[in-house]
Design an enzyme around this catalytic site. Structure first.
Site, PDB file in Angstrom:
ATOM      1  CG  HIS A  21       2.470   0.103   4.300  1.00  0.00           C
ATOM      2  ND1 HIS A  21       2.219  -0.759   5.341  1.00  0.00           N
ATOM      3  CD2 HIS A  21       1.306   0.776   4.087  1.00  0.00           C
ATOM      4  CE1 HIS A  21       0.962  -0.606   5.750  1.00  0.00           C
ATOM      5  NE2 HIS A  21       0.389   0.331   4.997  1.00  0.00           N
TER       6      HIS A  21
ATOM      7  CG  ASP B 225      -2.013  -0.945   1.209  1.00  0.00           C
ATOM      8  OD1 ASP B 225      -1.970  -1.847   0.344  1.00  0.00           O
ATOM      9  OD2 ASP B 225      -2.935  -0.823   2.028  1.00  0.00           O
TER      10      ASP B 225
HETATM   11 ZN    ZN Z   1      -2.640   3.130   3.426  1.00  0.00          ZN
END
Ligand code: ZN
Length: 491
Positions: free
Chosen positions: A442, A298
């Site tokens: 991430h 993400d």
């Molecule tokens: Zn996020």
């Protein structure tokens, strides 16, 4: 026989001869008159026959072009149309147009279509226009009596890579007018025409009808007259893609009406979205019986870490899914990273535009968060993102309604944001790993990408196949629905 009798017989014979002569005379007169009348009508006969052969039609054309030439006395009159086609300024054109006014076999016509700089697109629109003209002229020759005018004009618009034209056909025959509309849409990026089936799912038409019937109900109720418009392709076969939305034209009470539906509102129903189905052509051949894990990253793209991660994925021959932020995709160096993801075969999905908590936003802002990211990704890759991951995993019914895609969360949080430590991330994910799981990571952090470098070969050693989300859902036989939330392949 007495003399008296003979005299009487001769008298009868004379009368008979006289009668015969009279009949003969009458017959002759009749034929002469008929012949004369035929000669007088010859012009009209020749006129009607002339249209039947192409050779004669060609002669007309050449005579027609040189209008200054003295008219020649001929048994075959030149049937120049009495009327001339003329364009109105009823339809708005966004750019230059090409047009011609001419006539063929007594039919006055006008043809107008857009002029584009892109040669392939120009050829495509010209072919479409000329084909339409040929078809219309052929249909017009079917009923040859009376003067006919044929006008083919257009309206145009554009949306992203899609260029849209709506041809407007007007036929005038013996004072009666008929109208027809023919849409034409071209994908500039792909260099091909797009039909309505490719653009709109069947249920789009139910939605448009609902909108139309809904808006009309108030007025109609006052007029005590409610006519429902049917929600099918035939009703809304005429459409134009404009910057504001898709404009659908339909007939109601014998009159043309139009409704414009914005893309954020419509894109649930546009077939170019995932539309509830995983597209098989982007699926690799994998072993359906071996366990699978979907790694998802993400908050990217990151101009350094994302390309680094892509190399790691490639080296291990695995794939993952990138939930991109629309706003970050526009940062310096990021568009290149996004294009690299698209080219690598890894999956691109939407993490909205600005990473807002969607559940707290107004309807308008929520739609913009979804639509802006979608547009940004489309402009960079030529494809719409398949899935939406709401920031913070936060959603409510309104988010489900306007996400216009399946909503994806996770059931294995790497907690990279919490530990910020490579070894901890690796240990945690390996401990929790399991078939059908969706892992949250991430790719904006170097320690996460470092963790991926260790984690990926280890998961492969343990027998996992690392797949994109659509591969996961495809092999696990999950039927996707827009607005539904998925935590894993098994939910
Ligand atoms: Zn996020």
């Amino acid at each position: 026989m007495s003399r008296r009798q003979k005299k009487r017989e001769r008298r009868i014979l004379k009368r008979c001869l006289l009668a015969s002569a009279c009949v003969l005379m009458l017959t002759l007169t009749f034929f002469v008159i008929k012949q004369i009348s035929r000669l007088t009508d010859m012009g009209a006969y020749a006129y009607a026959d002339a249209g039947k052969t192409d050779d004669v039609a060609e002669t007309w054309k050449s005579q027609a072009t040189d209008i200054t030439e003295e008219p020649k006395l001929s048994l075959t009159p030149t049937p120049l149309p009495l009327l001339t086609a003329a364009f109105s300024d009823e339809y708005a054109h966004t750019g230059e147009a090409r047009e011609r006014i001419s006539h063929e076999r007594g039919i006055a016509y006008g043809l107008r279509y857009p002029a584009y700089e892109d040669a392939a697109m120009q050829e495509a629109v010209q072919n479409a226009a000329e084909e339409l003209l040929t078809k219309e002229l052929e249909a017009a020759f079917g009923g040859t009596e009376g003067e006919q005018i044929l006008l083919i004009d257009y309206e145009d618009g554009a949306f992203g890579q899609l260029v849209s034209v709506l041809f407007r056909v007007e036929r005038e025959h013996n004072g009666k007018k008929e109208y027809e509309t023919v849409p034409w849409v071209y994908n500039k990026k792909k260099g091909e025409t797009v039909d309505a089936e490719t653009l709109f799912a069947d249920r789009a038409y139910l939605y448009i009808a609902e909108r139309v019937n809904g808006t009309l109900t108030e007025e109609a109720a006052e007029a005590e007259e409610i006519t429902e418009v049917a929600g099918n392709r035939e009703t809304f076969s005429a459409y134009l893609l404009t910057a504001e939305g898709a404009r659908f034209f339909y007939e109601k009470n014998g009159e043309e009406q139009a409704v414009t539906i914005s893309y954020p509102e419509l894109h649930t129903y546009m077939a170019v979205t995932v539309g509830g189905t995983v597209i098989a052509e982007t699926i690799r051949e994998l072993d359906p019986d071996k366990p699978m894990i979907a790694l998802t990253f993400d908050d990217g793209p990151h101009y350094q870490q994302t390309p680094r991660l892509l190399e790691i994925l490639e080296k291990n021959n695995v794939r993952a899914t990138f939930f991109l932020l629309g706003s970050r995709a526009e940062w310096s160096g990021s568009p290149e990273a996004v294009k690299k993801i698209a080219a690598s075969g890894n999956e691109i999905a939407s993490h909205t535009h600005n990473h807002e908590n969607l559940a707290t936003l107004s309807e308008e802002k929520l739609i913009a968060e979804i639509a802006d990211a979608r547009e940004t990704i489309y402009n960079l890759t030529g494809d719409y993102p398949t899935f939406v991951r709401p920031p913070y995993g936060s959603f409510n019914d309104r988010v489900k309604k306007y996400a216009n895609a399946p909503l994806i969360t996770w059931n294995l949080d790497s907690e990279d944001w919490k530990s910020r430590d490579t070894d901890t991330i690796v240990a945690h994910v390996l401990e929790e790993a399991g078939d059908g799981k969706i892992v949250l990571m991430h790719d904006i952090h170097y320690f996460t990408v470092d963790a991926a470098e260790i984690l990926i070969p280890e998961l492969l050693d343990r027998g996992y196949q690392l797949v994109t989300l659509r591969e996961l859902f495809y092999y696990k036989g999950v039927e996707l629905e827009n607005g539904k939330v998925y935590h894993s392949a098994y939910n």
